[in-house]
Every structure is written in C-alpha cells, then in structure tokens.
Design a protein around this motif. Structure first.
Motif, short mmCIF file in Angstrom:
data_model
loop_
_atom_site.label_atom_id
_atom_site.label_comp_id
_atom_site.label_asym_id
_atom_site.label_seq_id
_atom_site.Cartn_x
_atom_site.Cartn_y
_atom_site.Cartn_z
N THR A 36 -1.77 -23.84 -16.22
CA THR A 36 -0.56 -23.75 -15.41
C THR A 36 0.20 -22.47 -15.76
O THR A 36 -0.07 -21.82 -16.77
N ALA A 37 1.19 -22.14 -14.95
CA ALA A 37 2.02 -20.97 -15.23
C ALA A 37 2.75 -21.14 -16.56
O ALA A 37 2.86 -20.20 -17.34
N ALA A 38 3.21 -22.36 -16.85
CA ALA A 38 3.89 -22.61 -18.13
C ALA A 38 2.93 -22.43 -19.29
O ALA A 38 3.30 -21.86 -20.33
N GLN A 39 1.70 -22.89 -19.15
CA GLN A 39 0.71 -22.70 -20.21
C GLN A 39 0.39 -21.22 -20.40
O GLN A 39 0.25 -20.75 -21.52
N GLY A 40 0.31 -20.48 -19.31
CA GLY A 40 0.08 -19.04 -19.41
C GLY A 40 1.23 -18.34 -20.11
O GLY A 40 1.03 -17.41 -20.90
N ALA A 41 2.45 -18.79 -19.85
CA ALA A 41 3.62 -18.21 -20.50
C ALA A 41 3.60 -18.46 -21.99
O ALA A 41 4.03 -17.61 -22.78
N VAL A 42 3.07 -19.61 -22.41
CA VAL A 42 2.94 -19.89 -23.84
C VAL A 42 2.03 -18.85 -24.48
O VAL A 42 2.35 -18.27 -25.51
N PHE A 43 0.88 -18.59 -23.86
CA PHE A 43 -0.03 -17.57 -24.39
C PHE A 43 0.63 -16.21 -24.49
O PHE A 43 0.44 -15.48 -25.45
N ALA A 44 1.42 -15.87 -23.49
CA ALA A 44 2.05 -14.54 -23.46
C ALA A 44 3.10 -14.36 -24.55
O ALA A 44 3.44 -13.24 -24.89
N THR A 45 3.59 -15.46 -25.12
CA THR A 45 4.67 -15.35 -26.10
C THR A 45 4.28 -15.76 -27.51
O THR A 45 5.11 -15.70 -28.41
N LEU A 46 3.02 -16.16 -27.72
CA LEU A 46 2.57 -16.56 -29.05
C LEU A 46 2.48 -15.36 -29.99
O LEU A 46 1.99 -14.31 -29.61
N ASP A 47 2.94 -15.56 -31.23
CA ASP A 47 2.72 -14.56 -32.28
C ASP A 47 1.32 -14.73 -32.83
O ASP A 47 0.77 -15.84 -32.82
N GLU A 48 0.76 -13.67 -33.35
CA GLU A 48 -0.60 -13.71 -33.89
C GLU A 48 -0.75 -14.75 -35.00
O GLU A 48 -1.76 -15.45 -35.08
N ASP A 49 0.25 -14.88 -35.86
CA ASP A 49 0.18 -15.82 -36.98
C ASP A 49 0.66 -17.21 -36.62
O ASP A 49 0.64 -18.11 -37.47
N GLY A 50 1.12 -17.42 -35.41
CA GLY A 50 1.59 -18.72 -34.96
C GLY A 50 3.07 -18.73 -34.67
O GLY A 50 3.83 -17.89 -35.17
N THR A 51 3.48 -19.68 -33.85
CA THR A 51 4.86 -19.78 -33.39
C THR A 51 5.21 -21.26 -33.29
O THR A 51 4.37 -22.07 -32.89
N THR A 52 6.44 -21.62 -33.63
CA THR A 52 6.86 -23.01 -33.48
C THR A 52 7.09 -23.34 -32.01
O THR A 52 7.34 -22.45 -31.19
N ILE A 53 7.02 -24.61 -31.69
CA ILE A 53 7.27 -25.04 -30.32
C ILE A 53 8.71 -24.70 -29.92
O ILE A 53 8.95 -24.26 -28.79
N SER A 54 9.65 -24.86 -30.83
CA SER A 54 11.05 -24.52 -30.51
C SER A 54 11.18 -23.05 -30.12
O SER A 54 11.88 -22.71 -29.16
N GLU A 55 10.52 -22.18 -30.87
CA GLU A 55 10.58 -20.75 -30.57
C GLU A 55 9.88 -20.43 -29.26
O GLU A 55 10.36 -19.62 -28.46
N LEU A 56 8.74 -21.08 -29.00
CA LEU A 56 8.06 -20.87 -27.73
C LEU A 56 8.96 -21.28 -26.56
O LEU A 56 9.05 -20.57 -25.56
N ALA A 57 9.64 -22.43 -26.71
CA ALA A 57 10.54 -22.90 -25.65
C ALA A 57 11.64 -21.88 -25.40
O ALA A 57 11.97 -21.58 -24.25
N ARG A 58 12.21 -21.34 -26.47
CA ARG A 58 13.28 -20.34 -26.33
C ARG A 58 12.76 -19.10 -25.61
O ARG A 58 13.38 -18.59 -24.68
N ARG A 59 11.60 -18.61 -26.01
CA ARG A 59 11.04 -17.39 -25.42
C ARG A 59 10.68 -17.55 -23.95
O ARG A 59 10.86 -16.64 -23.16
N VAL A 60 10.14 -18.73 -23.62
CA VAL A 60 9.71 -18.97 -22.24
C VAL A 60 10.88 -19.38 -21.35
O VAL A 60 10.85 -19.23 -20.15
N GLY A 61 11.95 -19.88 -21.99
CA GLY A 61 13.12 -20.31 -21.23
C GLY A 61 12.98 -21.69 -20.65
O GLY A 61 13.43 -21.95 -19.53
#
Length: 147
Positions: A36-61
C-alpha cells in the motif's frame, strides 16, 4: 460559477498518487507482492539501523495505529522485522530484512524509470525544475494571516 484551480497541495497529492499507482502496478507486473502507499511510505522513512513505530508514524504523518498496521503487514510479507532497541529495553526497532532490501532497491530503480517516463511526457526541463523546487530549502512552515 467557475471551479477554482486546484491548490498546490492538491496537485502534489495527485502527483504522488500517479507515482504510487505506477509503482504498485509496475512492481505487481514484475511479480512482486504489492504494498500500500502507507507501507511504501514506511520504507521511504526507515533508518538503516532501524526505527521505532512511533518515529515512523511521526515521519509519515499518520497515527501510531496506522503505522503499526503498515509495519505488521510488511513483517507478515517478510520485508521488515522487529528487533530489540539497544537504547531502550521498552522499545523495539523496525528494520528491513534482506528480502525487504531487495524489494526496496527494485522499487527505487522502478521509480527512476517512472521519472524517465514522466520526463518524456512533460519534458526533461519540467522534471528537472520540479525536482529542484521540491529539494530547495523551504524553511519552517509559516503562519500567515488568512484572507
């Protein structure tokens, strides 16, 4: 009464939708499982070493719940994994699996081809100008007096 011209935010949303749909259909045609577009946005905002779900939510809006759903769908597809956060015993990091990295590289390469197709349709100068405008520093969002 005439219809007002679309606002710039509306035009940007439509442009993103064009890329999202083209990417989804191109990846599906190549035999990849669609995301989905939301799943693609998760990939676009992941850090190489990993990212918390809270941070992913903030970045994706999006809400944490929406990010959580997107992440767990991708975990179920074998594209992401959850690992303990070395900085916090209470947190977990989301990171890409080897398969997720392969699919992500393929998606990025597909986006380059789609950008080339767009350049054929609207002109290379227009695409170059669009990229320049979108990567220029815009500064913090202003607060203006509404008319």
């Amino acid at each position: 009464m005439t219809t007002p011209a679309p606002s710039l935010p509306q035009l940007l949303i439509e442009a993103k939708r064009w890329f999202d749909e083209a990417l989804r259909e191109s990846m599906r045609a190549a035999g990849e499982e669609p995301v989905t577009a939301a799943q693609g946005a998760v990939f676009a905002t992941l850090d190489e070493d990993g990212t918390t779900i809270s941070e992913l939510a903030r970045r994706v809006g999006v809400t944490r719940q929406t990010a959580h759903q997107a992440v767990h769908g991708l975990i179920g597809m074998g594209l992401l994994e959850q690992v303990p956060d070395p900085a916090s015993a209470r947190s977990r990091l989301i990171r890409t699996t080897a398969e997720g990295a392969r699919v992500h590289r393929r998606a990025l390469a597909t986006l380059e081809v789609l950008e080339d197709h767009l350049a054929v349709r609207i002109g290379q100068d227009a695409v170059t100008g669009l990229r320049a405008a979108l990567t220029a520093p815009w500064g913090d969002p202003p607060r203006v007096d509404a008319p």
